[in-house]
Design a protein around this motif. Structure first.
Motif, PDB file in Angstrom:
ATOM      1  N   TYR A 286       0.854  -1.181   0.000  1.00  0.00           N
ATOM      2  CA  TYR A 286       0.000   0.000   0.000  1.00  0.00           C
ATOM      3  C   TYR A 286       0.892   1.233   0.000  1.00  0.00           C
ATOM      4  CZ  TYR A 286      -3.604   3.247   1.799  1.00  0.00           C
ATOM      5  OH  TYR A 286      -4.471   4.288   1.981  1.00  0.00           O
ATOM      6  N   PHE A 287       0.763   2.057  -1.023  1.00  0.00           N
ATOM      7  CA  PHE A 287       1.699   3.171  -1.206  1.00  0.00           C
ATOM      8  C   PHE A 287       1.007   4.516  -0.993  1.00  0.00           C
ATOM      9  CE2 PHE A 287       3.176  -0.140  -4.294  1.00  0.00           C
ATOM     10  CZ  PHE A 287       4.269  -0.554  -3.566  1.00  0.00           C
ATOM     11  N   SER A 288       0.434   4.738   0.169  1.00  0.00           N
ATOM     12  CA  SER A 288      -0.245   6.001   0.410  1.00  0.00           C
ATOM     13  C   SER A 288      -0.192   6.357   1.879  1.00  0.00           C
ATOM     14  CB  SER A 288      -1.706   5.910  -0.050  1.00  0.00           C
ATOM     15  OG  SER A 288      -2.383   7.118   0.204  1.00  0.00           O
ATOM     16  N   SER A 331      -1.655  -1.533  -4.142  1.00  0.00           N
ATOM     17  CA  SER A 331      -2.600  -0.431  -4.235  1.00  0.00           C
ATOM     18  C   SER A 331      -1.866   0.897  -4.030  1.00  0.00           C
ATOM     19  CB  SER A 331      -3.692  -0.585  -3.171  1.00  0.00           C
ATOM     20  OG  SER A 331      -4.608   0.480  -3.236  1.00  0.00           O
ATOM     21  N   PRO A 332      -1.669   1.685  -5.090  1.00  0.00           N
ATOM     22  CA  PRO A 332      -1.035   2.993  -4.923  1.00  0.00           C
ATOM     23  C   PRO A 332      -1.827   3.899  -3.988  1.00  0.00           C
ATOM     24  CG  PRO A 332      -1.007   2.346  -7.230  1.00  0.00           C
ATOM     25  CD  PRO A 332      -1.874   1.349  -6.513  1.00  0.00           C
ATOM     26  N   LYS A 333      -3.146   3.759  -4.013  1.00  0.00           N
ATOM     27  CA  LYS A 333      -4.013   4.517  -3.106  1.00  0.00           C
ATOM     28  C   LYS A 333      -5.371   3.838  -3.053  1.00  0.00           C
ATOM     29  CE  LYS A 333      -3.851   8.386  -5.433  1.00  0.00           C
ATOM     30  NZ  LYS A 333      -4.127   9.753  -5.901  1.00  0.00           N
ATOM     31  N   LEU A 334      -6.181   4.185  -2.075  1.00  0.00           N
ATOM     32  CA  LEU A 334      -7.534   3.666  -1.974  1.00  0.00           C
ATOM     33  C   LEU A 334      -8.582   4.766  -2.075  1.00  0.00           C
ATOM     34  CD1 LEU A 334      -7.083   0.985   0.851  1.00  0.00           C
ATOM     35  CD2 LEU A 334      -7.683   0.561  -1.535  1.00  0.00           C
ATOM     36  N   PHE A 365      -7.353  -2.372  -8.327  1.00  0.00           N
ATOM     37  CA  PHE A 365      -8.191  -1.229  -8.674  1.00  0.00           C
ATOM     38  C   PHE A 365      -9.208  -0.943  -7.573  1.00  0.00           C
ATOM     39  CE2 PHE A 365      -8.112  -0.679 -13.615  1.00  0.00           C
ATOM     40  CZ  PHE A 365      -6.781  -0.317 -13.524  1.00  0.00           C
ATOM     41  N   ASP A 366      -8.997  -1.476  -6.386  1.00  0.00           N
ATOM     42  CA  ASP A 366      -9.935  -1.266  -5.289  1.00  0.00           C
ATOM     43  C   ASP A 366      -9.918   0.204  -4.867  1.00  0.00           C
ATOM     44  OD1 ASP A 366     -11.870  -1.889  -3.511  1.00  0.00           O
ATOM     45  OD2 ASP A 366     -10.627  -3.136  -2.214  1.00  0.00           O
ATOM     46  N   HIS A 367     -11.009   0.668  -4.265  1.00  0.00           N
ATOM     47  CA  HIS A 367     -11.097   2.065  -3.842  1.00  0.00           C
ATOM     48  C   HIS A 367     -12.189   2.210  -2.801  1.00  0.00           C
ATOM     49  CE1 HIS A 367     -14.840   2.727  -6.221  1.00  0.00           C
ATOM     50  NE2 HIS A 367     -14.321   1.731  -6.921  1.00  0.00           N
ATOM     51  N   VAL A 368     -12.090   3.251  -1.974  1.00  0.00           N
ATOM     52  CA  VAL A 368     -13.108   3.530  -0.966  1.00  0.00           C
ATOM     53  C   VAL A 368     -13.888   4.784  -1.317  1.00  0.00           C
ATOM     54  CG1 VAL A 368     -11.809   2.400   0.880  1.00  0.00           C
ATOM     55  CG2 VAL A 368     -11.470   4.856   0.456  1.00  0.00           C
ATOM     56  N   SER A 369     -13.496   5.458  -2.370  1.00  0.00           N
ATOM     57  CA  SER A 369     -14.166   6.686  -2.784  1.00  0.00           C
ATOM     58  C   SER A 369     -15.140   6.392  -3.913  1.00  0.00           C
ATOM     59  CB  SER A 369     -13.130   7.717  -3.241  1.00  0.00           C
ATOM     60  OG  SER A 369     -12.256   7.143  -4.201  1.00  0.00           O
TER      61      SER A 369
END
Length: 608
Positions: A286-288, A331-334, A365-369
């Motif tokens: 996780y890169f954020s 994941s570069p970011k979520l 490609f997962d995300h919370v936004s």
């Protein structure tokens, strides 16, 4: 006294030793700081689209009867036929007897049957076909007509709807050992084992493979052989008739049930499998630096420090306990709506450590936004361009995006090489499918954080049908927790428990997703036939590449030897076959045979 020359020699030797250790450390760092994906070129060369197949006359032929060919139930039967390399045809109405006679196997999906269909069912049974009914007629229709009931091996109806307290699946029906699902078992914490089933008494001549469990069995005076049957085989006219008497086996579990039925058809049954069990660690690395405030509150660390210092060692240890599947989807970011820029400060650390395992990395490609696909693709393309321009990612986790929307997207340079897309299973999906441009879609069938009754049933059935299990472990829940259950100490405990459920399948391979992809492509391209011979079986294959895997089910037979194949025993009745050439011979020896008496004396058949 040591001379100056000797001092110089000692100095040179010490310097060389020092230099060698320093060089070894640096070279290890350089080589393992893998800026390129070394597995990208390790792929199957065979093509599903261009495969050669045996003629329909040489293969087992299946007729699928369904009220609607577009239902999930009908499509699942088609999927099962594809995996087993059967030639099949879908029908939505009754088929003339002369046409049905060209098939070996009749699969009844959600076809609604009544007593008026008895004559045509008996005419099919007179042809000597194997008939599998994945859904029985209504209870009222069966008990109202003894002849109709007898077709399914039913002597009488006992109760239209009885609540069973659990389920028992007998050993040797599938690759797993006996399974008993009841309250207080070790399959999760929920009390989810009670099912309502029609309760029938079966006529003699049946074989039962699963029953409902009754806690008050003794009080009711019910013997073990009288427990509510859930799966069984009977003989009607010249045919075997198999029946499924519970909705609990609907969906993906039916793949394994169908294979289990076929293994009971004769003394030998061979079918192809993938032989690949995987664990995919999602949203990690996780890169954020997102959600730092929550991470500081829970762990007194930043998000980056939690990922590297707290999670890494724990994740690796659990993976080692499971086996050798080290697959990460970074994941570069979520939160793609946040202004925090993704960071690559520890990218070299993760690449180096993953390479050492050895493991491999894909993209998540997962995300919370509330973010659209285009935004996620753009941000990931930018991250790859800046930090991993030469890595060559070929595997991707689609999260809640549709895999078909991602496959073959030529708008993003660093996503063009994607050839494997992993995603969660939804009803009606195929576990394995091909998308545009030959991209392979594979569904997860296990969640690493839970293992309730239905999770276990789904697992053992997929293992039985395909020799495959794909577990997902979402690390993103740690960075965006919704409850105490999402704290790492709780998640890691639940995940670590799961390795016990793989023990029945320890002879099957635990592999990376890249190796799984290669094996699936070979599996899908493969076509085969086999012939039963006096001393064993001969297997012939097309589109063979390097190796192919099969399960051989035998009854009263054991494998004596094999040509062009490695053989390993899976259970008392099943063997894992690793084919090493397009033609394989397996020699069998019959068991439970009375040998000739050593004194050469025999007992008369009708002694006086």
């Amino acid at each position: 006294m040591i001379s100056k020359g000797n001092y110089f020699v000692i100095f040179i030797l010490l310097f060389m030793v020092f230099f060698m250790f320093m060089f070894a450390g640096v070279s290890s760092h350089v080589l393992s700081d893998a800026s390129e994906n070394i597995r990208a070129e390790d792929k199957a060369e065979v093509s599903y689209e261009d495969r050669e197949v045996f003629s329909a006359e040489q293969k087992k032929r299946a007729a699928i009867l369904s009220s609607d060919g577009e239902t999930a139930a009908a499509k699942l039967l088609e999927e099962w036929c594809i995996y087993n390399k059967y030639s099949y045809q879908l029908y939505t109405s009754w088929v003339p007897e002369e046409e049905i006679d060209t098939y070996d196997l009749l699969l009844f999906s959600d076809y609604k049957l009544t007593a008026e269909d008895s004559d045509i069912l008996y005419s099919y049974a007179n042809l000597g076909k194997t008939m599998i009914f994945t859904k029985l007629p209504d209870y009222s229709a069966i008990v109202a007509d003894p002849q109709f009931a007898a077709f399914f091996g039913i002597k009488a109806g006992v109760e239209e709807e009885m609540e069973a307290d659990g389920i028992k699946i007998f050993s040797d029906f599938m690759l797993s050992k006996e399974r008993v699902y009841k309250e207080g078992d070790y399959f999760g914490e929920e009390d989810d084992t009670r099912i309502d089933v029609p309760y029938y008494s079966l006529a003699s001549g049946y074989e039962v493979y699963a029953v409902g469990i009754l806690d008050n069995q003794k009080e009711l005076g019910i013997e073990d052989k009288e427990l509510p049957p859930l799966l069984w085989k009977t003989t009607t006219e010249k045919s075997f008739v198999f029946a499924v008497n519970s909705d609990v086996f609907n969906g993906v579990p039916l793949l394994g049930i169908l294979t289990g039925f076929m293994a009971q058809e004769g003394d030998v049954f061979l079918y192809p499998i993938v032989n690949a069990q995987t664990i995919s660690v999602l949203n990690y690395p996780y890169f954020s630096g997102e959600n730092d405030e929550t991470m500081q509150k829970l762990y007194s660390r930043s998000s980056e420090a939690v990922a590297r210092d707290l999670l890494w060692s724990g994740i690796v240890q659990i993976l080692k306990n499971y086996g050798s599947s080290y697959s990460f989807f970074a994941s570069p970011k979520l939160d793609y709506a946040a202004q925090d820029k993704d960071r690559a400060d520890y990218l070299s650390f993760y690449l180096r450590e993953i390479s050492k395992l050895p493991g491999d990395m894909g993209l998540s490609f997962d995300h919370v936004s509330d973010t659209g696909l285009a935004k996620v693709q753009e941000d990931n393309e930018q991250f790859l361009e800046e930090n991993l321009p030469e890595y060559g990612l070929t595997a991707l986790y689609a999260a809640d995006f549709k895999p078909e929307e991602i496959a073959g997207n030529a708008d993003y340079e660093h996503l063009r090489d994607i050839r494997l897309i992993m995603s969660g299973y939804e009803e009606g999906d195929s576990l394995i499918d091909f998308l545009d441009d030959g991209v392979l879609s594979v569904k997860f069938n296990q969640d690493g954080y839970q293992h309730e009754t239905m999770d276990d049933l789904r697992m053992i059935c997929v293992e039985n049908a395909l020799g495959m299990c794909n577990m997902e472990v979402d690390i993103g829940r740690v960075f965006y927790p919704e409850s105490d259950e999402d704290e790492w100490n709780n998640l890691s405990l639940e995940w670590s428990k799961g390795d016990t459920y793989f023990k029945d399948f320890s002879k099957l391979d635990m592999v990376s997703v890249y190796e799984m992809e290669k094996r699936i492509r070979r599996f899908m391209a493969l076509d085969y036939i086999y012939e039963r011979e006096e001393k064993g079986i001969t297997v012939r294959m097309k589109n063979f590449e390097e190796e192919a895997y099969f399960v051989l089910c035998t009854y009263n037979n054991s494998v004596e030897s094999a040509e062009n194949a490695d053989v390993e025993k899976l259970s008392d009745t099943a063997w894992l076959i690793r084919a090493l050439a397009p033609e394989v011979r397996i020699y069998l020896t019959e068991e439970n045979v009375l040998e000739k008496p050593k004194n050469n004396k025999t007992v008369p058949s009708n002694p006086q």
